[in-house]
Design an enzyme around this catalytic site. Structure first.
Site, PDB file in Angstrom:
ATOM      1  N   ASP A   1       0.840  -1.204   0.000  1.00 29.19           N
ATOM      2  CA  ASP A   1       0.000   0.000   0.000  1.00 29.19           C
ATOM      3  C   ASP A   1       0.873   1.251   0.000  1.00 29.19           C
ATOM      4  O   ASP A   1       2.009   1.210  -0.478  1.00 29.19           O
ATOM      5  CB  ASP A   1      -0.955  -0.026   1.202  1.00 29.19           C
ATOM      6  CG  ASP A   1      -2.299   0.586   0.891  1.00 29.19           C
ATOM      7  OD1 ASP A   1      -2.374   1.824   0.793  1.00 29.19           O
ATOM      8  OD2 ASP A   1      -3.284  -0.164   0.739  1.00 29.19           O
ATOM      9  N   SER A  55     -11.100  -0.808  -0.765  1.00 25.11           N
ATOM     10  CA  SER A  55      -9.815  -0.797  -0.052  1.00 25.11           C
ATOM     11  C   SER A  55      -9.991  -1.213   1.393  1.00 25.11           C
ATOM     12  O   SER A  55      -9.059  -1.739   2.014  1.00 25.11           O
ATOM     13  CB  SER A  55      -9.194   0.606  -0.090  1.00 25.11           C
ATOM     14  OG  SER A  55      -8.731   0.931  -1.370  1.00 25.11           O
ATOM     15  N   HIS A  81      -4.029   6.181   3.685  1.00 22.69           N
ATOM     16  CA  HIS A  81      -4.642   4.986   3.094  1.00 22.69           C
ATOM     17  C   HIS A  81      -4.009   3.707   3.618  1.00 22.69           C
ATOM     18  O   HIS A  81      -4.692   2.794   4.109  1.00 22.69           O
ATOM     19  CB  HIS A  81      -4.540   5.056   1.573  1.00 22.69           C
ATOM     20  CG  HIS A  81      -5.324   4.003   0.848  1.00 22.69           C
ATOM     21  ND1 HIS A  81      -4.826   2.738   0.596  1.00 22.69           N
ATOM     22  CD2 HIS A  81      -6.562   4.026   0.304  1.00 22.69           C
ATOM     23  CE1 HIS A  81      -5.732   2.034  -0.065  1.00 22.69           C
ATOM     24  NE2 HIS A  81      -6.801   2.787  -0.255  1.00 22.69           N
TER      25      HIS A  81
END
Length: 935
Positions: free
Chosen positions: A188, A551, A238
């Protein structure tokens, strides 16, 4: 056809009608390619080479061609699966030229992969400044490292965390099953491991115990990565959020990770601008294998449309063959319509995870004096103990524009009030700014009736102290209290953990409005399964935050895989078996809240995961999905095999449930060409499913097979033209000798049309204004033969409305005897370009594809191109744009240059899906108007 006179020019001016996009800049890393070397044992032995020597020899051959290159990434550690390198070459070097070099097996352009943005909420404009912050990277040496203090297993007992409750994870946590002994890697954007809920440190002895940064802060896809050993970042949340969903440690807020006792690592593959490239993703996948990882989570990807067609997909499938389970997000591209699968998620062994809206809200309790409590949504409790009074800017819950304009001067002081407003009428940011200007400090926004879940609110720079969300019914309850309490209703926000059981009665438990549809172009199931993905609470840089997307659903499944692997190690479940186990024990979801109609399997996959059922299940069913194909190549006779791993015999019985049907095109392929961005639900007609055995008893340790036969479906001609997907579930009920009952479902789906009839080349003006394809010089479209200079060369514009297994853009002679299926000139016109019928061969077209004479190749990829984006790509309606500077590639791989004063055309050919690539009639084709170079 005679050569064109130099003065002959015919251009249709559309200077305001279309805008060119730099497709290469947005979609691909400039001048960069994966070059795969043939490292098969037969090829190496024939040439007397080792894999490493083969790569060196091939790169030397590239240099001997006069191509100066730089190596981006080398892939030498797994020669049996992918051996080669990603290289960057000078301008003008084509994919075709590279593919013809001795030793080269395949070539792909290196693709940029954009980190998924949170799915948009129509009336939400974030007031957070986090997205614009780009903090300097903090290395592990800049702060004192400390070992993680790991909470005991008992800290996770009594789990009430809302996504865990609805997926059965809570039951495993309550039994002390926390993923111990399983190694998970997250690929990621980097991780803020200084967050105490993630352990506070990095390296051996820490919670995030291994990892690597493959790119550095400033990587944007095009520049040179600056790797290091530390995956830390604070410039994006994220990766931190994804990591927390898997491994957040027990804390006072009541949030925890799915597998907090697993060995957790992070490979950073994006920079601060949140762009990755697929060669870096492949490098990270290889590193994970060598680091001994059991499960990989990838919460980013790019459109591929096909199964196992890109380097990331190929690598993911190889990892599965080596015992590494790859779990990937299915994408947030529901508005792209059907047949929009992403890589690396689209794989036979890879698990593609779609998203559902949770059944429950993330909520903390506010206290109402003498009136109990009310749940409000916030990433963390307000922890405001002073007493305030409720105040509503409107006492009518039907007013949609509440606080959309400046509050009147008669408004009382709001400093010691909790101001409550209804959603609607304007962006949330407008409401919050108006309230802040009126002196408000604490704001609660209650939802509109029958509306999507509220997003997380941020105070940003408004000056507000706290902002939270309320369900509609809770807002109305507070309004009643406000109106019935003349002296004011006191309210406080004490610190406290999350509260459970706050039901979302609008969309809870249904597929999220952003979760991508399948299937793949080769009619494989996509997504595989679903899990809660909307408004998920997890770690972010410096604290906790609520985010939404596939996600978020993907790492929940990756963590769930770790829970099962930690408990069933002695069974040696392969990634394929693990995927099948989860699919057949998932719970099918309805198409709308409270509906008895099940959602289409191309929306939900096999359903929402049930981890408790997966742990308890001792029956393995293969295949985990029955793919019935299309009407051109129907596969209506299927075979299910049941392997009984129970300690006693089990009797299995079979039935079926029909799910929602879906249409790919709004009005039919003869007029639409482009898939619908809001596909219609259609009725799946009743049909009969029969079984070779309605009941079968399988002894302990044994297996048995049952044949399932589907009768032919009947659709109207109009429905067939809309490319309807029908689907449902085979329900398997197993009863053991001890009267224990086990329930399983196997999804099935098929297409009630022929894939060969799916339009491939876009002939509409939806993308650019004028109808595609066309040839243009600047903003002027050619409508007759033209003469051009090389310094002002023409550009050919086209789009793929569907994926294709073979795309060719060739330079051909201007007098070629060929008739395309699409007219050479489709502009100016206000009508849809006429398309030749698929079953008719245009007059004078050669019978075989290779019979068409070409001067040379302009673009001929070895991979299967996907269809272009419609809404969510690097730009809306992505397209192909090739400037015809006169350069092409000869059949022997040598470069060629078009001569001045010679008439040429551009020929585009795209193979129809499932058609025979050797036949010329299998292609949609377009032949440009003639052009020649003046010098």
């Amino acid at each position: 056809m005679a050569l064109l006179a130099v003065a002959l020019v015919a251009l249709f001016s559309v200077s305001a009608a279309f805008q060119q996009h730099d497709a290469a800049t947005s979609r691909y890393v400039r001048n960069s390619y994966f070059v795969e070397v043939d490292a098969s044992s037969s090829s190496l032995s024939k040439r007397g080479l080792t894999p490493f020597a083969a790569l060196s020899r091939t790169l030397a051959a590239v240099e001997r061609k006069g191509i100066k290159y730089t190596v981006r990434q080398r892939f030498e550690s797994l020669p049996d699966v992918f051996h080669g390198a990603s290289i960057q070459v000078p301008d003008g070097v084509s994919l075709d030229e590279l593919s013809k070099i001795d030793g080269v097996k395949r070539v792909w352009p290196v693709q940029k992969i954009y980190l998924p943005r949170e799915p948009a909420v129509d009336d939400y404009v974030s007031t957070s400044s986090m997205a614009s912050q780009r903090l300097a990277k903090r290395t592990s040496s800049s702060f004192e490292k400390r070992a993680t203090t790991f909470p005991p297993a008992s800290a996770y007992a009594g789990d009430t965390f809302y996504p865990h409750v609805e997926t059965g994870i809570d039951g495993l946590h309550n039994s002390g099953i926390l993923g111990a002994g399983v190694k998970i890697a997250v690929l990621d954007s980097g991780v803020d491991y200084t967050n105490p809920i993630l352990g506070g440190c990095f390296g051996p002895g820490c919670h995030i115990s291994f990892g690597y940064d493959f790119c550095g802060d400033n990587y944007n896809g095009d520049n040179t990565p600056v790797p290091d050993d530390d995956p830390f970042t604070t410039c994006t949340s994220h990766g931190t959020h994804v990591t927390g969903i898997i491994g957040a440690l027990a804390n006072q807020y009541g949030v925890s990770g799915v597998a907090p006792q697993a060995t957790l690592g992070h490979y950073r593959i994006t920079g601060c601008n949140e762009i990755a490239s697929d060669d870096i993703m492949v490098a990270a996948m290889m590193r994970a294998l060598h680091d001994g990882v059991d499960v990989i989570n990838v919460s980013l990807g790019s459109v591929v449309s096909w199964t196992n067609n890109s380097p990331t997909q190929i690598m993911a499938e190889y990892l599965a063959s080596q015992g590494v389970a790859v779990v990937a997000s299915a994408g947030n591209d529901r508005t792209e319509g059907l047949f929009f699968a992403e890589g690396p998620a689209a794989g036979l062994a890879t698990t593609a995870v779609g998203a559902t809206d949770p059944i429950y809200w993330v909520a903390y309790n506010a206290t109402l004096r003498n009136r109990g409590t009310v749940p409000y949504m916030s990433p963390m409790p307000f922890n405001i103990t002073r007493t305030s009074l409720l105040y509503f800017t409107s006492t009518d819950p039907n007013v949609a524009s509440d606080a959309c304009t400046a509050l009147p001067s008669s408004t009382p002081s709001l400093v010691n009030r909790v101001v409550v407003v209804r959603r609607g009428g304007c962006d949330f940011a407008v409401k919050l700014n108006n309230l802040a200007k009126a002196g408000a400090k604490i704001v609660l926004i209650y939802n509109s009736p029958n509306t999507l879940t509220l997003p997380q609110f941020n105070v940003g720079t408004t000056g507000l102290e706290a902002v939270g969300g309320l369900r509609y019914e809770d807002g109305v309850r507070l309004l009643d209290l406000f109106k019935s309490t003349p002296r004011g209703q006191p309210i406080t926000f004490p610190f406290g953990p999350l509260v459970s059981g706050v039901v979302d009665g609008v969309t809870g438990g249904t597929a999220s409005y952003y979760s991508s549809y399948g299937p793949t172009n080769d009619l494989n199931l996509y997504p595989s399964i679903t899990a809660p993905g909307t408004n998920i609470l997890s770690t972010v840089v410096g604290g906790l935050g609520i985010m939404r997307g596939t996600s978020q659903s993907s790492p929940l499944v990756a963590g769930a895989y770790a829970l099962i692997l930690s408990q069933r190690k002695n069974e040696n479940l392969s990634p394929q078996q693990l995927k099948s186990l989860f699919m057949t024990t998932s719970a099918p979801i309805p198409n709308t809240y409270g509906s008895s109609t099940l959602d289409s399997v191309i929306s939900q996959g096999a359903g929402r995961i049930d981890v408790g059922a997966a742990l308890a299940a001792k029956t393995l069913i293969t295949p985990a999905v029955l793919e019935l194909n299309d009407t051109g190549f129907p596969s209506r006779t299927q075979r299910l095999t049941l392997s009984n791993r129970n300690s006693d015999a089990v009797t299995y019985t079979f039935s079926s449930t029909i799910a929602q049907g879906m249409a790919t095109y709004d009005n039919g392929v003869q007029s639409d060409v482009i898939p619908s961005t809001s596909p219609d639900d259609i009725d799946t007609p009743l049909f009969r499913i029969s079984y070779s055995d309605n009941s079968v008893t399988v002894p302990a340790g044994g297996s048995a097979s049952v044949t399932v036969v589907f009768t032919a479906l009947r659709y109207s001609n109009q429905q067939t033209a809309e490319f309807p997907i029908y689907s449902g579930f085979i329900d398997v009920r197993g009863t053991s000798a001890s009267a224990q009952v086990q329930a399983f479902t196997v999804p099935f789906f098929g297409l009630a049309s022929r894939m060969i009839d799916m339009p491939v080349l876009d002939t509409t003006g939806a993308a650019l204004g004028p109808n595609l394809p066309f040839l243009a010089v600047g903003q002027d479209i050619a409508t007759a033969p033209i003469t051009v200079s090389r310094s002002n060369a023409p550009t050919v514009f086209f789009r793929l409305a569907a994926g294709t297994r073979r795309l060719r853009v060739d330079l051909v002679a201007g007098d070629i005897d060929f008739q395309g299926t699409i007219p050479s000139v489709t502009n100016p016109t206000s009508r849809l370009a006429k398309r030749s019928k698929n079953d008719l061969r245009p007059r004078a077209t050669p019978a075989l594809f290779n019979d068409v004479p070409t001067v040379g190749s302009i673009f001929a990829p070895d991979y299967y191109p996907p269809r272009d984006y419609l809404v969510n790509g690097p730009y809306p309606y992505s397209d192909y744009e090739y400037t015809l500077d006169g350069k092409y590639t000869n059949k022997d791989g040598t470069p060629g240059t078009a001569s001045a004063g010679v008439s040429y055309r551009v020929l585009i050919r795209a193979l129809k899906i499932t058609a025979d690539p050797s036949l010329s009639s299998s292609y949609e084709s377009w032949l440009s108007t003639p052009f020649q170079y003046s010098s």
